[in-house]
Design a protein around this motif. Sequence first.
Motif, PDB file in Angstrom:
ATOM      1  N   GLY A 392       0.800  -1.219   0.000  1.00  0.00           N
ATOM      2  CA  GLY A 392       0.000   0.000   0.000  1.00  0.00           C
ATOM      3  C   GLY A 392       0.827   1.261   0.000  1.00  0.00           C
ATOM      4  O   GLY A 392       1.955   1.294  -0.501  1.00  0.00           O
ATOM      5  N   LYS A 393       0.277   2.308   0.602  1.00  0.00           N
ATOM      6  CA  LYS A 393       0.956   3.598   0.681  1.00  0.00           C
ATOM      7  C   LYS A 393       2.167   3.511   1.615  1.00  0.00           C
ATOM      8  O   LYS A 393       2.260   2.631   2.472  1.00  0.00           O
ATOM      9  N   PHE A 394       3.042   4.500   1.448  1.00  0.00           N
ATOM     10  CA  PHE A 394       4.275   4.480   2.226  1.00  0.00           C
ATOM     11  C   PHE A 394       3.992   4.502   3.728  1.00  0.00           C
ATOM     12  O   PHE A 394       4.547   3.707   4.486  1.00  0.00           O
ATOM     13  N   ALA A 395       3.123   5.406   4.179  1.00  0.00           N
ATOM     14  CA  ALA A 395       2.859   5.524   5.623  1.00  0.00           C
ATOM     15  C   ALA A 395       2.259   4.239   6.174  1.00  0.00           C
ATOM     16  O   ALA A 395       2.585   3.819   7.294  1.00  0.00           O
ATOM     17  N   PHE A 396       1.397   3.598   5.411  1.00  0.00           N
ATOM     18  CA  PHE A 396       0.764   2.355   5.844  1.00  0.00           C
ATOM     19  C   PHE A 396       1.802   1.240   5.969  1.00  0.00           C
ATOM     20  O   PHE A 396       1.827   0.491   6.950  1.00  0.00           O
ATOM     21  N   GLU A 413       4.388   9.317 -12.206  1.00  0.00           N
ATOM     22  CA  GLU A 413       4.479   7.984 -11.612  1.00  0.00           C
ATOM     23  C   GLU A 413       3.925   7.986 -10.192  1.00  0.00           C
ATOM     24  O   GLU A 413       3.837   9.024  -9.534  1.00  0.00           O
ATOM     25  N   LEU A 414       3.562   6.793  -9.720  1.00  0.00           N
ATOM     26  CA  LEU A 414       3.209   6.611  -8.323  1.00  0.00           C
ATOM     27  C   LEU A 414       3.829   5.305  -7.849  1.00  0.00           C
ATOM     28  O   LEU A 414       4.143   4.425  -8.651  1.00  0.00           O
ATOM     29  N   ALA A 415       4.033   5.192  -6.535  1.00  0.00           N
ATOM     30  CA  ALA A 415       4.735   4.037  -5.978  1.00  0.00           C
ATOM     31  C   ALA A 415       3.829   3.257  -5.040  1.00  0.00           C
ATOM     32  O   ALA A 415       3.044   3.835  -4.284  1.00  0.00           O
ATOM     33  N   VAL A 416       3.938   1.936  -5.118  1.00  0.00           N
ATOM     34  CA  VAL A 416       3.268   1.029  -4.194  1.00  0.00           C
ATOM     35  C   VAL A 416       4.370   0.369  -3.363  1.00  0.00           C
ATOM     36  O   VAL A 416       5.293  -0.237  -3.925  1.00  0.00           O
ATOM     37  N   TYR A 417       4.284   0.501  -2.043  1.00  0.00           N
ATOM     38  CA  TYR A 417       5.331  -0.021  -1.163  1.00  0.00           C
ATOM     39  C   TYR A 417       4.937  -1.376  -0.607  1.00  0.00           C
ATOM     40  O   TYR A 417       3.751  -1.711  -0.497  1.00  0.00           O
ATOM     41  N   VAL A 418       5.991  -2.172  -0.233  1.00  0.00           N
ATOM     42  CA  VAL A 418       5.754  -3.551   0.199  1.00  0.00           C
ATOM     43  C   VAL A 418       6.608  -3.866   1.435  1.00  0.00           C
ATOM     44  O   VAL A 418       7.783  -3.488   1.506  1.00  0.00           O
ATOM     45  N   ALA A 419       5.967  -4.554   2.378  1.00  0.00           N
ATOM     46  CA  ALA A 419       6.700  -5.087   3.541  1.00  0.00           C
ATOM     47  C   ALA A 419       6.357  -6.566   3.680  1.00  0.00           C
ATOM     48  O   ALA A 419       5.218  -6.972   3.452  1.00  0.00           O
ATOM     49  N   VAL A 420       7.367  -7.378   4.040  1.00  0.00           N
ATOM     50  CA  VAL A 420       7.169  -8.819   4.236  1.00  0.00           C
ATOM     51  C   VAL A 420       7.705  -9.198   5.616  1.00  0.00           C
ATOM     52  O   VAL A 420       8.893  -8.981   5.906  1.00  0.00           O
ATOM     53  N   ASP A 421       6.803  -9.703   6.442  1.00  0.00           N
ATOM     54  CA  ASP A 421       7.169 -10.111   7.817  1.00  0.00           C
ATOM     55  C   ASP A 421       7.866  -8.984   8.562  1.00  0.00           C
ATOM     56  O   ASP A 421       8.903  -9.191   9.236  1.00  0.00           O
ATOM     57  N   GLY A 422       7.344  -7.782   8.447  1.00  0.00           N
ATOM     58  CA  GLY A 422       7.883  -6.643   9.174  1.00  0.00           C
ATOM     59  C   GLY A 422       9.141  -6.056   8.583  1.00  0.00           C
ATOM     60  O   GLY A 422       9.737  -5.141   9.170  1.00  0.00           O
ATOM     61  N   ARG A 423       9.537  -6.526   7.436  1.00  0.00           N
ATOM     62  CA  ARG A 423      10.778  -6.052   6.805  1.00  0.00           C
ATOM     63  C   ARG A 423      10.421  -5.354   5.490  1.00  0.00           C
ATOM     64  O   ARG A 423       9.629  -5.872   4.698  1.00  0.00           O
ATOM     65  N   LEU A 429       6.577   0.629  -9.173  1.00  0.00           N
ATOM     66  CA  LEU A 429       6.183   1.907  -9.773  1.00  0.00           C
ATOM     67  C   LEU A 429       5.162   1.671 -10.889  1.00  0.00           C
ATOM     68  O   LEU A 429       5.264   0.688 -11.634  1.00  0.00           O
ATOM     69  N   ALA A 430       4.212   2.565 -10.949  1.00  0.00           N
ATOM     70  CA  ALA A 430       3.192   2.493 -11.994  1.00  0.00           C
ATOM     71  C   ALA A 430       2.978   3.888 -12.564  1.00  0.00           C
ATOM     72  O   ALA A 430       3.203   4.895 -11.888  1.00  0.00           O
ATOM     73  N   SER A 431       2.548   3.932 -13.813  1.00  0.00           N
ATOM     74  CA  SER A 431       2.239   5.227 -14.437  1.00  0.00           C
ATOM     75  C   SER A 431       1.222   5.006 -15.542  1.00  0.00           C
ATOM     76  O   SER A 431       1.011   3.889 -16.002  1.00  0.00           O
ATOM     77  N   ASP A 432       0.606   6.112 -15.931  1.00  0.00           N
ATOM     78  CA  ASP A 432      -0.357   6.082 -17.026  1.00  0.00           C
ATOM     79  C   ASP A 432       0.438   6.162 -18.325  1.00  0.00           C
ATOM     80  O   ASP A 432       0.984   7.212 -18.669  1.00  0.00           O
ATOM     81  N   ARG A 433       0.531   5.070 -19.063  1.00  0.00           N
ATOM     82  CA  ARG A 433       1.385   4.998 -20.242  1.00  0.00           C
ATOM     83  C   ARG A 433       0.847   5.825 -21.405  1.00  0.00           C
ATOM     84  O   ARG A 433      -0.357   5.891 -21.644  1.00  0.00           O
TER      85      ARG A 433
END
Length: 626
Positions: A392-396, A413-423, A429-433
């Motif tokens: 989700g979002k960076f803050a989340f 562009e916009l960014a989708v952030y990822v965490a796995v097991d607290g790490r 990155l995604a954008s409207d092509r």
Amino acid sequence: MARLLRLARRYWAVTLTLAVGLAGVVLALVGAGAAVQWLFSAYALAIGVWQGVGMLRRLLRGHWGLDVLAITAIVSTVLVGEYVAALLVVLMLTGGEALEDYANRRAKRELDALLERSPQRAHRVEAEGIVDVHVDDVRPGDVLLVRPGEIVPVDATLVSGDTAVDESQITGESVPVDKHAGDLLLSGSVNGQAAVEVRAEATAKDSQYQQIVALVAQAAESRAPVVRLADRYAVPFTAFSLALGALAWWASGDPVRFAEVLVLATPCPLLIAAPVAFIGGMSRSARNGFIVKSGGVLEQLAKAKTAVFDKTGTLTHGAPELTEVRPRPGFDADELLGLVASAEQYSSHVLAASMIVAAKARGIRLQEATSATEQATNGVVADLGGREVVVGKFAFVAAHAPGAARTAIAPGELAVYVAVDGRYAGALLASDRVRAEARPMLERLAALGVRDTMMLTGDAQATADHIAAEIGIARVRADCLPVDKVHEVAAIAERPVIMVGDGVNDAPVLAAADVGIAMGAKGATAASESADVVILVDDVSRVAKAVEVGRDTVRIALQSIWVGIAVSVGLMVVAAFGVIPATVGALLQEVVDLITILAALRAIGGRLDARQASAVPGARVAAGTS
């Protein structure tokens, strides 16, 4: 049969003329020849008076058309006793008008499948429960329920929870906008996957969507009408014909010569050539994936000097797509994308579908989650094979992985952030092509003479500049509201101006432009209704094709007109010497009409499209045969 009856009623003047002609034949067969002359003459004069009233009204408005010559021909043939010729002139006059009207109606019927997109109902929260009311009955202060996927009926303040709304039809922004309690929701925007309560801030009439509709009406009313192509030749052709007829009368002393010349001078090539060519051009347009609403639009397309474009959904696809995966050490790109796409299966966010599509395109197998929860507008948490994946979002994500760091993104562009097991695991990155066909379309427009291009968008300046530089547009105006777009187009000096857009927010400027072109494949009906051209396939290259069809159609119409005029003038000169009787002249005029029609039918363009498809690799799809 029912269709023929409808056409007969609509074009009653043509039907009545044919009926009078048939009645005359019957009377002649039973030996009542004198009655035929009275019938034809009286009917022709009645039509002449009817056309004359309309002609005077147009002349008072400063518009000189072909009516003068046609009416003069009708009156003169009646006065010299050439009543059959008079009826033939009436048939050609009414027939030409019917052809032109039929061309316009036929094009507009193609738009019937486009559904009306406008808020109609609202769910008002009252003491006894939720009551459905018409949107016009909503008053400021009313609390309304907006269900998932519904259109916000009036401008309102969000009073419960968070949501994400799609404002693309209003602002042109392709990415859903997160809204929190206290934020304003614009009418015409689409609610996300969470049911929310809102407090109305305005009536329907004063809300954003309805104001856009009002702008459309105002812009359409202020647009100057297009002068018919044939009418531009009315004054010189009429003056020449009357002068030649008068000279023949003076030289011979016989008024019949005047009528004989004018029968051959009836402006049938002018009345018929343009409508037939425009019917052909509009048929060619529909075959190529776009609808042109009238012949006048084809004329404007042929003369266009400037093209203005909306960005989102027009020059771009209008939906974000994955552009890059940035994994942190310990993760690879496919693994990270697979985890994100697996978790996003349980999300209703618009980006979720993009991630899933991207993963499947790479052949990545998605996992099923043991459990998954979504926090509206923020992100999703999923248990995938015993691993906690947060997307989700960076803050989340940072709340679940304290070591998370923002990643650099380019304009648009916009960014989708990822965490796995607290790490912290990385970002996607995604954008409207940009549409692949956008730059070739602009190059084709330049080759056709439309060299001045501009982008108008509600997006941020940096994003707009990035897209414009990529496709080769020099002039950009960003952060535009609908009324700003109207003002920008009105200020352009190089006209006619084409405006291309796809959303409700583009409807006013489409109506204000000399030619409005709507990308109607995705059902942006407010834009389609205010536009002059509607592209029915998701392909912006059809803008250049529309200009090409307009130029070909007008060129063929002009060629057909000049062929008809040349043959008519030749016959008129012969008739001036008394060689061609009026009735024979009227019949010869039918031959001229046939030549004109055959020449104008080339505008259907089958051979033109086939020749272009064979000359240019890949042009088959661009020509609309896909």
